[in-house]
Design a protein around this motif. Sequence first.
Motif, PDB file in Angstrom:
ATOM      1  N   VAL A  86       0.864  -1.173   0.000  1.00  0.00           N
ATOM      2  CA  VAL A  86       0.000   0.000   0.000  1.00  0.00           C
ATOM      3  C   VAL A  86       0.900   1.222   0.000  1.00  0.00           C
ATOM      4  O   VAL A  86       1.977   1.205   0.580  1.00  0.00           O
ATOM      5  CB  VAL A  86      -0.930   0.019   1.232  1.00  0.00           C
ATOM      6  N   PRO A  87       0.492   2.294  -0.656  1.00  0.00           N
ATOM      7  CA  PRO A  87       1.395   3.425  -0.871  1.00  0.00           C
ATOM      8  C   PRO A  87       1.462   4.407   0.284  1.00  0.00           C
ATOM      9  O   PRO A  87       1.362   5.603   0.096  1.00  0.00           O
ATOM     10  CB  PRO A  87       0.808   4.075  -2.121  1.00  0.00           C
ATOM     11  N   LEU A  88       1.592   3.932   1.503  1.00  0.00           N
ATOM     12  CA  LEU A  88       1.756   4.816   2.655  1.00  0.00           C
ATOM     13  C   LEU A  88       2.692   4.169   3.654  1.00  0.00           C
ATOM     14  O   LEU A  88       2.777   2.944   3.744  1.00  0.00           O
ATOM     15  CB  LEU A  88       0.414   5.088   3.344  1.00  0.00           C
ATOM     16  N   ILE A  89       3.358   4.993   4.431  1.00  0.00           N
ATOM     17  CA  ILE A  89       4.186   4.512   5.537  1.00  0.00           C
ATOM     18  C   ILE A  89       3.644   5.126   6.816  1.00  0.00           C
ATOM     19  O   ILE A  89       3.308   6.312   6.852  1.00  0.00           O
ATOM     20  CB  ILE A  89       5.669   4.894   5.338  1.00  0.00           C
ATOM     21  N   ALA A  90       3.496   4.326   7.860  1.00  0.00           N
ATOM     22  CA  ALA A  90       3.011   4.842   9.137  1.00  0.00           C
ATOM     23  C   ALA A  90       4.046   5.791   9.732  1.00  0.00           C
ATOM     24  O   ALA A  90       5.231   5.483   9.797  1.00  0.00           O
ATOM     25  CB  ALA A  90       2.739   3.686  10.101  1.00  0.00           C
ATOM     26  N   LEU A  91       3.592   6.962  10.154  1.00  0.00           N
ATOM     27  CA  LEU A  91       4.511   7.945  10.731  1.00  0.00           C
ATOM     28  C   LEU A  91       4.860   7.550  12.155  1.00  0.00           C
ATOM     29  O   LEU A  91       3.979   7.145  12.928  1.00  0.00           O
ATOM     30  CB  LEU A  91       3.872   9.330  10.732  1.00  0.00           C
ATOM     31  N   LEU A 109      -3.540  -5.323   4.975  1.00  0.00           N
ATOM     32  CA  LEU A 109      -3.146  -4.359   5.998  1.00  0.00           C
ATOM     33  C   LEU A 109      -3.009  -2.989   5.350  1.00  0.00           C
ATOM     34  O   LEU A 109      -2.284  -2.836   4.369  1.00  0.00           O
ATOM     35  CB  LEU A 109      -1.813  -4.766   6.627  1.00  0.00           C
ATOM     36  N   VAL A 110      -3.714  -1.987   5.873  1.00  0.00           N
ATOM     37  CA  VAL A 110      -3.647  -0.640   5.320  1.00  0.00           C
ATOM     38  C   VAL A 110      -3.219   0.329   6.412  1.00  0.00           C
ATOM     39  O   VAL A 110      -3.281   0.025   7.607  1.00  0.00           O
ATOM     40  CB  VAL A 110      -4.998  -0.208   4.715  1.00  0.00           C
ATOM     41  N   VAL A 111      -2.787   1.505   5.983  1.00  0.00           N
ATOM     42  CA  VAL A 111      -2.305   2.542   6.890  1.00  0.00           C
ATOM     43  C   VAL A 111      -3.226   3.745   6.816  1.00  0.00           C
ATOM     44  O   VAL A 111      -3.640   4.153   5.725  1.00  0.00           O
ATOM     45  CB  VAL A 111      -0.865   2.957   6.532  1.00  0.00           C
ATOM     46  N   GLY A 112      -3.550   4.313   7.971  1.00  0.00           N
ATOM     47  CA  GLY A 112      -4.324   5.545   8.039  1.00  0.00           C
ATOM     48  C   GLY A 112      -3.769   6.461   9.106  1.00  0.00           C
ATOM     49  O   GLY A 112      -2.849   6.090   9.847  1.00  0.00           O
ATOM     50  N   HIS A 113      -4.339   7.660   9.187  1.00  0.00           N
ATOM     51  CA  HIS A 113      -3.891   8.655  10.162  1.00  0.00           C
ATOM     52  C   HIS A 113      -5.113   9.364  10.722  1.00  0.00           C
ATOM     53  O   HIS A 113      -6.066   9.649   9.993  1.00  0.00           O
ATOM     54  CB  HIS A 113      -2.941   9.666   9.522  1.00  0.00           C
ATOM     55  N   LEU A 114      -5.079   9.683  12.005  1.00  0.00           N
ATOM     56  CA  LEU A 114      -6.235  10.285  12.670  1.00  0.00           C
ATOM     57  C   LEU A 114      -5.757  11.249  13.741  1.00  0.00           C
ATOM     58  O   LEU A 114      -4.746  11.017  14.399  1.00  0.00           O
ATOM     59  CB  LEU A 114      -7.103   9.184  13.303  1.00  0.00           C
ATOM     60  N   GLY A 115      -6.512  12.334  13.917  1.00  0.00           N
ATOM     61  CA  GLY A 115      -6.209  13.295  14.968  1.00  0.00           C
ATOM     62  C   GLY A 115      -6.210  14.717  14.445  1.00  0.00           C
ATOM     63  O   GLY A 115      -6.391  14.968  13.249  1.00  0.00           O
TER      64      GLY A 115
END
Length: 726
Positions: free
Chosen positions: A236-241, A625-631
């Motif tokens: 998936v085209p994201l990396i967890a920060l 498994l996918v990556v997301g961001h919240l806040g």
Amino acid sequence: MTSLGQTGLDQRTVILFDRSASMLQSHQGARKIDLAKNLFQGMSEQFALDPHMSLRFFAGGTSSNKMIDCQSSKIGLGVGAARSAAGISSMIDSINAVGQQTPITYALERAQQDMEGWLGPRKIILISDGQETCQQDPESLAEAFSGAGITVDTIGIGPPGNFAQLGMIALAGAGEFHLAENLAALQEAMATATGGSSTGAALPIRVSNATRQPQPAARSKELPAALPDPATSTKVPLIALPPVAKMLLPEPQVTTNAPALAVEIIFDASGSMAARLQGQTKLSLARRALAAAVPGLENPSILVGMRAYGFDQSLNKTPDASCPNTELVLPFTANRQATAINRTADALSAYGYTPIADSLTLAGHDLLAIDAQKHMIILISDGEETCGGFPAAVAANLRSLGIDLQTHVIGFDLDATAQQQMQAIASAGGGQYFDAADGDELGASLMRVIDLAQEAADPWDMRHIRPVSGGPNLEQATELTPGNYTLDRHLPKGEQRFFKVTTKLAQRALLRGVIQSRKAIIGNNGANSESSVAHAGFEIRLFRPDGSEVKGHWARVYGARGEQAHTTYMDLSGEGFYFSVGNRYDTVNKDALFGLQIDEAGDLQVGQDAPKRVEQAPNLPLDRLVVGHLGLADRYDSYRSNIRAGATELQLKIRFTIADFRYQVDIRDANTNKRITRLTQQTGASDAIIPLNSATTAVSLQIKDNNPSLNAVFSSYTLKLNYPPE
């Protein structure tokens, strides 16, 4: 087997393994130390066949003396050593996890020494479950290794969220960071790092210069590297920060050819240093204290020399013969100062008399010949003058040489009379006196003196990093790109300077403020100075594209050098934002350091934010498994998944990088909007089985940020929705 480089020589690889006690902890039903031992047992034949692969252990110190435990490392399997699979297997069985400190920097240094002289490709593979605990800087060392042609890969054993520093080490070392939560993932990570293959499943994360710290570069147009799914290896085209790490103060920009500081250490090697204390000679304790403290002098702006007295065993042990024995045993150097000091101290023997006055006199003449902005003497002694001199008078006289000179004194295991003499020397020399009753206190005192040297090597005109003016208001804001900055002038109380930042949809901007000095004093006559006691402080405030302030999410940093604070802005419109630097309550020193970093922080893919409204939600593939961001402003993420006919259960797994992130999950039938279940009061991680009506063909899933609105928490998360195993 290791690969061949351009030189045609095999690659030399050193595997560094963390033996700290935290490796005894269990994760996913297995102790981390056992995962590693199983990995190494599976590699025993590879170790036996490849003489260029070695194994070094670190973090095994159990003395409860931090200075000693922070230098704990031993070779388990040396390069070129005689090898057999059976012998290697026996060695691996004996590995235990006992250490009280995690000296990653020291371990990297020892690994580099293991490879000295090798002309082929070189790699270090660092395996750990934590971060440096010995107040050193492994990231800078890894960056230096990269410049010398040594690649550093890192493998984190355990749950995600604990490995921000390991990721930065790999970034600085031009390598890769791998996350390993189980044996299969650990095997895959090692196979990738060594260039082999495995059937296991790992989470390799390629760190790109787009997220490099502490000086972020302009963002690459390429997509961040993928985070593979442990089950399917679909990318998936994201990396967890990672969590926001502490910002290191950048190297100052030198504005003069002269070094900022010249330091001469005067080291006592008189006969009394052969006396025993804490089961060791005082000379041995002093060497250990030096070894732990002097890395703080490794600064290109500091020249370091070393003088010793009383060490020459070829002389008669009489005042006439021994009192003249004071020599500059290490000429001044600005290159690898710590190594040079340690090597010099190790060669000294405790033997003769204590000519402190003559040593101070000669040190003054040494420093007078050095063209530096400031000069410093650090005297370490376990006794008073024994050669008839008057050291306090000499220290006072050195102040009249016409150079900026301070003399600091550390008294080691002194009686009351000797303490008084040493205090008088420090007072006359314009320095400070530190008393040390044992080896631990000697180490602590040396650390404090080194701190004084670091401050002295940081004059005002060397702390300006890309000075900028900023605009007087939002309409005239100065546009900034990622990087570190300071102001071009002091700001009076209440004044703010404004800046504009261009970001794209689903990008996060991280702004950090760091104190570099004390409070600025702005005189009525235009003369400026710096307070000798008052702390400095400043604020970073955020503004939306329409000019309205983002209330409650500003950062205020106040205190001593190194204190820092951060705030973040999440772009949900693609219009960018503004920020200001100032202080409503006090002046702002022009060396107030603020850094801007921009990261991709979307959901599922770059440039996409999962919305609040479920009818607009992107499709969430099952079994991936996918990556997301919240806040921050992004308080809801919604997804939709199609379900196969007749399915009666789904399995949900969520992992937030911030372990105490609070959230809730609402799952509904996507066609009828009827709630299936709600997971409330969730913190950090969720594992749940979701019951389904056999008629359900699609579900919607909404994750809501439940942190207090004034608590500016932002976190990456991984999400996986699939069918339970049959």
